[in-house]
Design a protein around this motif. Sequence first.
Motif: not given
Length: 253
Positions: A6-10, A25-30, A57-62, A101-104
């Motif tokens: 969590t350090k980098v996410m922090g 800015h064009l990264r696909p997200t959900l 094939n999208r990154s996830l914004i929690i 393998q999910v990009q958060v």
Amino acid sequence: CYEKSTKVMGLKYTNAFWNPHYYDHLRPTLTKQLLFIDNKQLQDEVRALAWLAVRTNRSLIIPNVLGSESISTLAKYRNQSLWPGFRVAFLNTVKGRSLVQVQVLEPSFYWRLQRDYDPPPAPHILYFAGGRGGESLEAVRARIAALAPDTYPRVVLHPKQRTPRSLQGPSRSRWLEEQERQVGLWANHSIGVFAANYSTMLAQGLYQLTPSLRSLKQRQRDALAEDVIKGIRNCMRIFAPPKGNRTCFQICD
């Protein structure tokens, strides 16, 4: 606090991370608004969103999670009980590699783009039918997959709203436009602003759960679904008072 994971996410959460390749800015997200009803509900929703993100094939914004007004263990933001998005999901690893393998991404990803990088695309709000008799997770996946990432890089899942019966014609249209505007405000905010408070959202059906992985039929159950169940769980002590007298950043001072 899980220092290694969590350090980098922090750092991203506090706007102290700089990387132009990451902030595309064009990264696909959900993403989707999340309320904390109980630990099992939150875990089920995050797992379902992670499955959807990987499958499309999208990154996830929690996002930062909204809790009950009665919570008094944490300082409030605009009288809202919010739990940081980077302390929601813990991804289990096998031989140093995440099982899923999910990009958060952090909740303020697009706010940060707007401030320091390229103008972000407008959110595309994808309404789903929640509750009993609502859409299955596979049906939601198919609808997201039908959206071309180049045209719709930014998808926000949101439950269909029940329009008040008293509204007809132009009044109904204006009401729907206002609901969509409120979701857009939430999506663009660095912390999270909601159209109503926690109790009202639940009482009026403004919040619906993400369809569960359990809604997948047996033939739709893939290896990813099993990996998500094994590989993602809640962080401990969500909305509980912090233990000790140091933050995860002070540990490395």
